[in-house]
Design a protein around this motif. Structure first.
Motif, PDB file in Angstrom:
ATOM      1  N   GLY A  43       0.790  -1.229   0.000  1.00 18.41           N
ATOM      2  CA  GLY A  43       0.000   0.000   0.000  1.00 18.41           C
ATOM      3  C   GLY A  43       0.822   1.280   0.000  1.00 18.41           C
ATOM      4  N   ARG A  44       2.140   1.167  -0.171  1.00 19.57           N
ATOM      5  CA  ARG A  44       2.965   2.382  -0.214  1.00 19.57           C
ATOM      6  C   ARG A  44       2.724   3.121  -1.526  1.00 19.57           C
ATOM      7  N   ALA A  45       3.038   4.438  -1.529  1.00 15.33           N
ATOM      8  CA  ALA A  45       2.865   5.217  -2.770  1.00 15.33           C
ATOM      9  C   ALA A  45       4.129   5.088  -3.615  1.00 15.33           C
ATOM     10  N   TRP A  46       3.945   5.166  -4.953  1.00 15.08           N
ATOM     11  CA  TRP A  46       5.092   5.167  -5.866  1.00 15.08           C
ATOM     12  C   TRP A  46       5.061   6.504  -6.576  1.00 15.08           C
ATOM     13  N   VAL A  47       6.095   7.308  -6.423  1.00 14.34           N
ATOM     14  CA  VAL A  47       6.040   8.679  -6.937  1.00 14.34           C
ATOM     15  C   VAL A  47       7.202   9.028  -7.857  1.00 14.34           C
ATOM     16  N   ALA A  48       6.874   9.825  -8.870  1.00 17.57           N
ATOM     17  CA  ALA A  48       7.910  10.353  -9.769  1.00 17.57           C
ATOM     18  C   ALA A  48       7.300  11.536 -10.512  1.00 17.57           C
ATOM     19  N   ASN A 104      11.210  -7.837  -5.104  1.00 17.48           N
ATOM     20  CA  ASN A 104      10.543  -7.039  -6.131  1.00 17.48           C
ATOM     21  C   ASN A 104      11.248  -5.759  -6.559  1.00 17.48           C
ATOM     22  N   ASP A 105      12.520  -5.661  -6.304  1.00 19.69           N
ATOM     23  CA  ASP A 105      13.198  -4.422  -6.721  1.00 19.69           C
ATOM     24  C   ASP A 105      14.331  -4.741  -7.672  1.00 19.69           C
ATOM     25  N   VAL A 106      14.738  -3.719  -8.414  1.00 24.10           N
ATOM     26  CA  VAL A 106      15.964  -3.846  -9.207  1.00 24.10           C
ATOM     27  C   VAL A 106      16.923  -2.771  -8.700  1.00 24.10           C
ATOM     28  N   LYS A 111      21.670   0.642  -5.556  1.00 20.64           N
ATOM     29  CA  LYS A 111      20.542   1.500  -5.167  1.00 20.64           C
ATOM     30  C   LYS A 111      19.298   1.125  -5.958  1.00 20.64           C
ATOM     31  N   LYS A 112      18.129   1.417  -5.385  1.00 21.28           N
ATOM     32  CA  LYS A 112      16.880   0.988  -6.025  1.00 21.28           C
ATOM     33  C   LYS A 112      16.567   1.855  -7.244  1.00 21.28           C
ATOM     34  N   VAL A 113      16.576   1.251  -8.413  1.00 20.92           N
ATOM     35  CA  VAL A 113      16.272   1.987  -9.639  1.00 20.92           C
ATOM     36  C   VAL A 113      14.868   1.663 -10.130  1.00 20.92           C
ATOM     37  N   THR A 147      10.245   2.396 -13.290  1.00 21.66           N
ATOM     38  CA  THR A 147      11.695   2.563 -13.462  1.00 21.66           C
ATOM     39  C   THR A 147      12.057   4.039 -13.396  1.00 21.66           C
ATOM     40  N   ASN A 148      12.952   4.370 -12.492  1.00 21.33           N
ATOM     41  CA  ASN A 148      13.408   5.760 -12.366  1.00 21.33           C
ATOM     42  C   ASN A 148      14.380   6.057 -13.501  1.00 21.33           C
ATOM     43  N   ILE A 149      14.004   6.995 -14.362  1.00 21.63           N
ATOM     44  CA  ILE A 149      14.844   7.246 -15.541  1.00 21.63           C
ATOM     45  C   ILE A 149      15.709   8.499 -15.382  1.00 21.63           C
ATOM     46  N   LEU A 156      14.164  12.151  -5.882  1.00 18.68           N
ATOM     47  CA  LEU A 156      13.992  10.775  -5.395  1.00 18.68           C
ATOM     48  C   LEU A 156      13.459  10.793  -3.966  1.00 18.68           C
ATOM     49  N   PRO A 157      12.494   9.912  -3.674  1.00 20.51           N
ATOM     50  CA  PRO A 157      11.873   9.945  -2.343  1.00 20.51           C
ATOM     51  C   PRO A 157      12.778   9.469  -1.218  1.00 20.51           C
ATOM     52  N   VAL A 158      13.725   8.622  -1.524  1.00 23.90           N
ATOM     53  CA  VAL A 158      14.617   8.119  -0.463  1.00 23.90           C
ATOM     54  C   VAL A 158      16.061   8.110  -0.962  1.00 23.90           C
ATOM     55  N   ARG A 159      16.985   8.200  -0.019  1.00 21.76           N
ATOM     56  CA  ARG A 159      18.410   8.268  -0.398  1.00 21.76           C
ATOM     57  C   ARG A 159      18.928   6.950  -0.957  1.00 21.76           C
ATOM     58  N   THR A 160      18.174   5.885  -0.679  1.00 18.28           N
ATOM     59  CA  THR A 160      18.604   4.563  -1.151  1.00 18.28           C
ATOM     60  C   THR A 160      18.158   4.295  -2.586  1.00 18.28           C
ATOM     61  N   ALA A 161      17.457   5.271  -3.205  1.00 24.92           N
ATOM     62  CA  ALA A 161      16.994   5.087  -4.589  1.00 24.92           C
ATOM     63  C   ALA A 161      17.929   5.802  -5.555  1.00 24.92           C
ATOM     64  N   HIS A 259      10.518  -5.954   5.010  1.00 27.13           N
ATOM     65  CA  HIS A 259      11.780  -5.391   4.531  1.00 27.13           C
ATOM     66  C   HIS A 259      12.837  -6.479   4.492  1.00 27.13           C
ATOM     67  N   LEU A 260      13.667  -6.418   3.505  1.00 24.20           N
ATOM     68  CA  LEU A 260      14.843  -7.291   3.499  1.00 24.20           C
ATOM     69  C   LEU A 260      16.052  -6.385   3.386  1.00 24.20           C
ATOM     70  N   ARG A 261      16.891  -6.466   4.359  1.00 19.26           N
ATOM     71  CA  ARG A 261      18.091  -5.623   4.380  1.00 19.26           C
ATOM     72  C   ARG A 261      19.307  -6.468   4.681  1.00 19.26           C
TER      73      ARG A 261
HETATM   74  N1  ATP Z   1      10.400   6.539  -7.570  1.00 15.79           N
HETATM   75  C1  ATP Z   1      10.707   5.810  -6.495  1.00 15.79           C
HETATM   76  N2  ATP Z   1      11.892   5.175  -6.395  1.00 15.79           N
HETATM   77  C2  ATP Z   1      12.217   4.470  -5.292  1.00 15.79           C
HETATM   78  N3  ATP Z   1      11.391   4.277  -4.234  1.00 15.79           N
HETATM   79  C3  ATP Z   1      10.200   4.867  -4.300  1.00 15.79           C
HETATM   80  C4  ATP Z   1       9.811   5.655  -5.424  1.00 15.79           C
HETATM   81  N4  ATP Z   1       8.569   6.133  -5.193  1.00 15.79           N
HETATM   82  C5  ATP Z   1       8.199   5.665  -4.011  1.00 15.79           C
HETATM   83  N5  ATP Z   1       9.137   4.903  -3.463  1.00 15.79           N
HETATM   84  C6  ATP Z   1       8.989   4.239  -2.179  1.00 15.79           C
HETATM   85  O1  ATP Z   1      10.041   4.614  -1.334  1.00 15.79           O
HETATM   86  C7  ATP Z   1      10.216   3.577  -0.410  1.00 15.79           C
HETATM   87  C8  ATP Z   1      11.613   3.085  -0.499  1.00 15.79           C
HETATM   88  O2  ATP Z   1      11.893   2.758   0.766  1.00 15.79           O
HETATM   89  P1  ATP Z   1      12.734   1.534   1.147  1.00 15.79           P
HETATM   90  O3  ATP Z   1      13.888   1.451   0.244  1.00 15.79           O
HETATM   91  O4  ATP Z   1      12.948   1.695   2.603  1.00 15.79           O
HETATM   92  O5  ATP Z   1      11.721   0.312   0.987  1.00 15.79           O
HETATM   93  P2  ATP Z   1      11.647  -0.827  -0.097  1.00 15.79           P
HETATM   94  O6  ATP Z   1      11.995  -0.286  -1.428  1.00 15.79           O
HETATM   95  O7  ATP Z   1      10.310  -1.445   0.040  1.00 15.79           O
HETATM   96  O8  ATP Z   1      12.794  -1.834   0.287  1.00 15.79           O
HETATM   97  P3  ATP Z   1      12.795  -2.794   1.536  1.00 15.79           P
HETATM   98  O9  ATP Z   1      11.681  -3.752   1.314  1.00 15.79           O
HETATM   99  O10 ATP Z   1      14.093  -3.474   1.582  1.00 15.79           O
HETATM  100  O11 ATP Z   1      12.625  -1.927   2.707  1.00 15.79           O
HETATM  101  C9  ATP Z   1       9.282   2.431  -0.745  1.00 15.79           C
HETATM  102  O12 ATP Z   1       8.126   2.539  -0.004  1.00 15.79           O
HETATM  103  C10 ATP Z   1       9.039   2.725  -2.201  1.00 15.79           C
HETATM  104  O13 ATP Z   1       7.860   2.115  -2.624  1.00 15.79           O
END
Ligand code: ATP
Ligand code: BTN
Length: 268
Positions: A43-48, A104-106, A111-113, A147-149, A156-161, A259-261
């Motif tokens: 249920g998290r948001a996906w934003v770009a 479910n990530d690449v 970093k999450k792309v 996919t973040n292009i 980017l919403p998080v520093r890990t992306a 989460h998997l870390r």
């Molecule tokens: N464009 C985007 N790129 C990357 N993350 C995004 C973007 N938009 C929203 N998010 C959200 O930012 C959050 C990234 O946080 P985080 O990396 O902690 O969680 P995660 O990707 O679910 O990985 P994990 O399951 O290991 O915690 C997620 O909730 C992800 O869905």
């Protein structure tokens, strides 16, 4: 089809399939560079911002002659993740820079792309259609890939992306879409040719790209429990096997993970 704008490509494909199940075939897709209300896992948001990313949803029919059986359908999101790593390599990334972060990530350079969300749909077919030989229900899986292009650090919403551009890969939305579609078509064809036996090549191909294999990981489960240990395998059902210090093996399925870390907190 490429859409000018869309609230969520996953919701769009799901709604279209539910409205007219017979008109959606495996590998049909919808995409946009302007997704206004994208959804992520749990249920998290996906934003770009508009024009900075590709939101793409691919449809797969399940449980019909020639189609993937539903008990293997969980592999579809992994298959798409694999095709996306191949896409990123074709667009110029060094081999092995793009990895699968289970489930479910690449990741690109750690970093999450891209994030992937698969959703299952099952609809009752109209009574007249069933009377004339149609199945009672039609089912399908929509795999959505964001996919973040060209997002900048600030966007980017998080520093890990990260985004392709930030990692030095220049490609526009249409090109990423086109290259991905050609990979998913050929990868899906291979899976189909194996009789949907994921052990024939998919499991091995995925294991080669999996970022977490051999690492010490911390898996957070929905009940708040944590499993900490070495990620030793991907089992035949696509679950991750984590071996804890007491020598026990724990099977963690994709549906279970919050989460998997890595044990040190970084992405695994
Ligand atoms: N464009 C985007 N790129 C990357 N993350 C995004 C973007 N938009 C929203 N998010 C959200 O930012 C959050 C990234 O946080 P985080 O990396 O902690 O969680 P995660 O990707 O679910 O990985 P994990 O399951 O290991 O915690 C997620 O909730 C992800 O869905
Ligand atoms: O990391 C995640 O939580 C998964 C993110 C999935 C985002 C994609 S973008 C295309 C498709 N449409 C959506 O609303 N979500 C997926």
């Amino acid at each position: 089809m490429m859409l000018e704008s869309c609230s969520s490509t996953n919701a769009f494909v799901g709604e279209q399939f539910r409205a007219d199940p017979a008109s959606w075939n495996t590998l049909d897709w919808a995409a946009t560079g302007d997704q206004t209300s994208g959804t992520g896992r749990l249920g998290r948001a996906w934003v770009a911002p508009t024009g900075t990313s590709l939101a793409l949803s691919v449809f797969f029919r399940v449980d019909e002659p020639g189609e993937i059986p539903s008990h293997e359908a969980a592999w579809l999101s992994v298959l798409c993740a694999l095709s996306l790593t191949r896409t990123i390599e074709e667009l110029g990334a060094a081999s092995d820079a793009a990895r699968l972060k289970w489930p479910n990530d690449v990741l690109l350079n750690g970093k999450k792309v891209a994030g992937i969300l698969a959703q299952f749909h099952s609809v009752l077919n109209p009574r007249e259609a069933v009377a004339s030989g149609e199945r009672e229900t039609s089912s399908g899986v929509v795999v959505g890939i964001g996919t973040n292009i060209s997002l900048t650090h600030e966007q980017l919403p998080v520093r890990t992306a990260t985004s392709l551009a930030l990692e030095g890969i220049e490609a526009d939305i249409d090109r990423v879409c086109e290259v991905f579609l050609s990979h998913i078509r050929s990868d899906f064809e291979k899976l189909k040719a194996s009789g949907y036996r994921t052990s024939v090549w998919l499991r091995g191909a995925v294991k080669e790209k999996l970022s977490s294999l051999g690492l010490d990981v911390c898996a957070e489960l929905p009940n708040g429990r944590h499993v900490i240990g070495e990620c030793v395998d991907l089992d035949p059902d696509g679950a991750l096997i984590v071996e804890t210090a007491d020598g026990q093996s724990h099977r963690i399925s994709a549906g279970d993970i919050v989460h998997l870390r890595r044990s040190d907190g970084a992405y695994a």
